[in-house]
Design a protein around this motif. Structure first.
Motif, mmCIF file in Angstrom:
data_model
loop_
_atom_site.group_PDB
_atom_site.id
_atom_site.type_symbol
_atom_site.label_atom_id
_atom_site.label_comp_id
_atom_site.label_asym_id
_atom_site.label_seq_id
_atom_site.Cartn_x
_atom_site.Cartn_y
_atom_site.Cartn_z
ATOM 1 N N PRO A 79 0.824 -1.206 0.000
ATOM 2 C CA PRO A 79 0.000 0.000 0.000
ATOM 3 C C PRO A 79 0.856 1.254 0.000
ATOM 4 O O PRO A 79 1.991 1.259 0.479
ATOM 5 C CB PRO A 79 -0.775 -0.132 1.317
ATOM 6 C CG PRO A 79 0.185 -0.852 2.226
ATOM 7 C CD PRO A 79 0.949 -1.810 1.339
ATOM 8 N N SER A 80 0.307 2.319 -0.554
ATOM 9 C CA SER A 80 0.978 3.611 -0.518
ATOM 10 C C SER A 80 -0.086 4.688 -0.414
ATOM 11 O O SER A 80 -1.286 4.430 -0.564
ATOM 12 C CB SER A 80 1.845 3.819 -1.760
ATOM 13 O OG SER A 80 2.740 4.892 -1.580
ATOM 14 N N GLY A 81 0.349 5.913 -0.169
ATOM 15 C CA GLY A 81 -0.608 7.006 -0.057
ATOM 16 C C GLY A 81 0.085 8.328 0.116
ATOM 17 O O GLY A 81 1.239 8.391 0.547
ATOM 18 N N GLY A 82 -0.602 9.376 -0.247
ATOM 19 C CA GLY A 82 -0.032 10.704 -0.101
ATOM 20 C C GLY A 82 -1.014 11.782 -0.492
ATOM 21 O O GLY A 82 -2.109 11.509 -0.995
ATOM 22 N N SER A 83 -0.596 13.008 -0.266
ATOM 23 C CA SER A 83 -1.467 14.161 -0.478
ATOM 24 C C SER A 83 -1.480 14.659 -1.910
ATOM 25 O O SER A 83 -2.359 15.428 -2.291
ATOM 26 C CB SER A 83 -1.025 15.303 0.435
ATOM 27 O OG SER A 83 0.316 15.679 0.123
ATOM 28 N N ASP A 84 -0.480 14.257 -2.730
ATOM 29 C CA ASP A 84 -0.324 14.806 -4.078
ATOM 30 C C ASP A 84 -0.190 16.322 -3.978
ATOM 31 O O ASP A 84 -0.726 17.074 -4.793
ATOM 32 C CB ASP A 84 -1.521 14.423 -4.949
ATOM 33 C CG ASP A 84 -1.232 14.495 -6.444
ATOM 34 O OD1 ASP A 84 -0.122 14.932 -6.803
ATOM 35 O OD2 ASP A 84 -2.126 14.135 -7.243
ATOM 36 N N TRP A 85 0.550 16.765 -2.961
ATOM 37 C CA TRP A 85 0.647 18.183 -2.622
ATOM 38 C C TRP A 85 1.500 18.934 -3.629
ATOM 39 O O TRP A 85 2.582 18.500 -3.991
ATOM 40 C CB TRP A 85 1.241 18.322 -1.230
ATOM 41 C CG TRP A 85 1.138 19.687 -0.628
ATOM 42 C CD1 TRP A 85 0.001 20.415 -0.440
ATOM 43 C CD2 TRP A 85 2.217 20.471 -0.100
ATOM 44 N NE1 TRP A 85 0.311 21.606 0.183
ATOM 45 C CE2 TRP A 85 1.647 21.676 0.396
ATOM 46 C CE3 TRP A 85 3.597 20.281 0.011
ATOM 47 C CZ2 TRP A 85 2.426 22.663 0.986
ATOM 48 C CZ3 TRP A 85 4.365 21.261 0.590
ATOM 49 C CH2 TRP A 85 3.784 22.438 1.077
ATOM 50 N N HIS A 86 0.985 20.096 -4.046
ATOM 51 C CA HIS A 86 1.719 20.974 -4.964
ATOM 52 C C HIS A 86 2.076 22.310 -4.313
ATOM 53 O O HIS A 86 2.538 23.217 -4.997
ATOM 54 C CB HIS A 86 0.901 21.227 -6.230
ATOM 55 C CG HIS A 86 0.843 20.051 -7.165
ATOM 56 N ND1 HIS A 86 0.191 18.872 -6.853
ATOM 57 C CD2 HIS A 86 1.368 19.862 -8.404
ATOM 58 C CE1 HIS A 86 0.308 18.030 -7.869
ATOM 59 N NE2 HIS A 86 1.012 18.601 -8.816
ATOM 60 N N ALA A 127 -0.166 24.104 -2.065
ATOM 61 C CA ALA A 127 -1.305 24.911 -1.635
ATOM 62 C C ALA A 127 -1.389 24.956 -0.106
ATOM 63 O O ALA A 127 -1.238 23.925 0.562
ATOM 64 C CB ALA A 127 -2.603 24.344 -2.198
ATOM 65 N N PRO A 128 -1.646 26.135 0.470
ATOM 66 C CA PRO A 128 -1.725 26.244 1.931
ATOM 67 C C PRO A 128 -3.020 25.694 2.507
ATOM 68 O O PRO A 128 -3.109 25.432 3.712
ATOM 69 C CB PRO A 128 -1.621 27.747 2.180
ATOM 70 C CG PRO A 128 -2.175 28.365 0.929
ATOM 71 C CD PRO A 128 -1.776 27.447 -0.189
ATOM 72 N N ASP A 129 -4.042 25.542 1.664
ATOM 73 C CA ASP A 129 -5.310 25.000 2.148
ATOM 74 C C ASP A 129 -5.946 24.174 1.038
ATOM 75 O O ASP A 129 -5.341 23.932 0.003
ATOM 76 C CB ASP A 129 -6.249 26.126 2.609
ATOM 77 C CG ASP A 129 -6.377 27.228 1.556
ATOM 78 O OD1 ASP A 129 -6.195 26.928 0.350
ATOM 79 O OD2 ASP A 129 -6.646 28.375 1.933
ATOM 80 N N GLY A 130 -7.172 23.720 1.254
ATOM 81 C CA GLY A 130 -7.834 22.880 0.264
ATOM 82 C C GLY A 130 -7.680 21.404 0.585
ATOM 83 O O GLY A 130 -7.100 21.028 1.614
ATOM 84 N N PRO A 131 -8.183 20.542 -0.294
ATOM 85 C CA PRO A 131 -8.198 19.098 -0.015
ATOM 86 C C PRO A 131 -6.842 18.421 -0.131
ATOM 87 O O PRO A 131 -6.692 17.297 0.332
ATOM 88 C CB PRO A 131 -9.167 18.550 -1.055
ATOM 89 C CG PRO A 131 -9.064 19.526 -2.198
ATOM 90 C CD PRO A 131 -8.864 20.868 -1.558
ATOM 91 N N ARG A 132 -5.850 19.087 -0.763
ATOM 92 C CA ARG A 132 -4.547 18.450 -0.974
ATOM 93 C C ARG A 132 -3.473 19.157 -0.164
ATOM 94 O O ARG A 132 -2.498 19.676 -0.690
ATOM 95 C CB ARG A 132 -4.195 18.431 -2.465
ATOM 96 C CG ARG A 132 -5.179 17.615 -3.285
ATOM 97 C CD ARG A 132 -4.690 17.345 -4.690
ATOM 98 N NE ARG A 132 -5.682 16.578 -5.440
ATOM 99 C CZ ARG A 132 -5.453 16.026 -6.622
ATOM 100 N NH1 ARG A 132 -4.281 16.150 -7.200
ATOM 101 N NH2 ARG A 132 -6.400 15.351 -7.243
#
Length: 283
Positions: A243-250, A252-257
């Motif tokens: 299994p793996s997982g992550g935020s896919d963060w780019h 952004a200071p707020d929001g779903p990611r």
């Protein structure tokens, strides 16, 4: 479990920096991880590992384990599939392949600019490349250039009108097969993880990927519903995938990611380490 106050220990195994289409430098991503209390983070920029050395240096300074990764765009049965190559160990083996992929990105950006020009939007490739700041260029950089020119209001406007699949300046990607993407990952000593499979992550689609050497599934992702997570976990268990997982963060200071939002347990990272150790152990 963490040694501090018995709190759970979390990691984030899917993030992006300015090396591709993120808004923070590789060092900035690791500094943010430290503020979030993460113990490990995978930098998985699109088609590039250029940010890895700086991220690792910041990780050593801040006590954050940095996993070298890259996100590859591939196709399977005419559908786009994203693959995370995690735990890259032979970075030099990846260099030529990623260079070729970045060249395709550059050609695509040029074609998009030409389409925009044909629509009387006087944007230039140099403006797009300025937004990428030397990183792997992609549609988000075209969107930023359009926003900077005042052609569109925001990313949603840019993709709806011009850059999305139904947009008037859309240009499809050159196709890398999922089999080749998995091979590229393995040649670099990495695990091949299907990124954010979502509703498409079903047994009939997964079986040929497993046959091609897929190692794992990204189970926790901001785009996944609770039903997706449950189904993907069951499929990972059935096929023996990590299994793996992550935020896919780019950035952004707020929001779903937001960074660390998926609460990926450190035990998942440990299972990946075990998989790697098994794959590299002598017969």
């Amino acid at each position: 479990m963490s040694a501090d106050a018995g709190r759970p220990t979390f990691v984030d195994l899917h993030t992006h920096s300015t090396a591709s289409d993120g808004t923070l430098s590789p060092e900035g991503v690791i500094e943010a991880a430290a503020r979030c209390g993460l113990t490990a983070l995978a930098l998985t920029d699109h088609d590039t590992i250029d940010g890895v050395p700086a991220a690792r240096a910041a990780g050593e300074r801040l006590g954050i384990r940095v996993i070298a990764g890259a996100e590859l765009s591939a196709f399977h049965d005419d559908s786009e599939v994203h693959l995370l190559a995690l735990h890259l160990t032979h970075l030099e083996a990846l260099g030529k392949s990623l260079s070729d992929l970045r060249a395709l990105r550059h050609i695509r950006a040029q074609k998009i600019v030409e389409k925009l020009n044909s629509l009387n939007i006087p944007i230039t490739l140099d403006e797009v490349l300025l937004q990428s700041n030397g990183g792997a260029v992609g549609r988000p950089h075209v969107a930023r250039a359009l926003i900077a020119r005042g052609v569109v209001h925001d990313f949603r406007d840019a993709f709806m009108r011009y850059l999305g699949g139904n947009g008037s300046a859309f240009v499809p990607k050159e196709r890398l097969s999922i089999e080749d993407a998995i091979r590229i990952a393995h040649e670099a000593g990495a695990l091949a993880i299907w990124a954010h499979p979502g509703d498409g992550g079903r047994r009939d689609r997964l079986e040929p990927l497993v046959a091609a050497g897929l190692d794992g599934l990204e189970i926790k992702h901001p785009s996944h519903s609770p039903e997706d997570v449950k189904r993907l976990q069951a499929l990972a268990d059935f096929f023996g995938l990590v299994p793996s997982g992550g935020s896919d963060w780019h950035g952004a200071p707020d929001g779903p990611r937001r960074l660390g939002i998926m609460n990926v347990p450190v035990e998942w990272l440990e299972r990946q380490d075990e998989k790697l150790a098994t794959a590299t152990s002598p017969n």
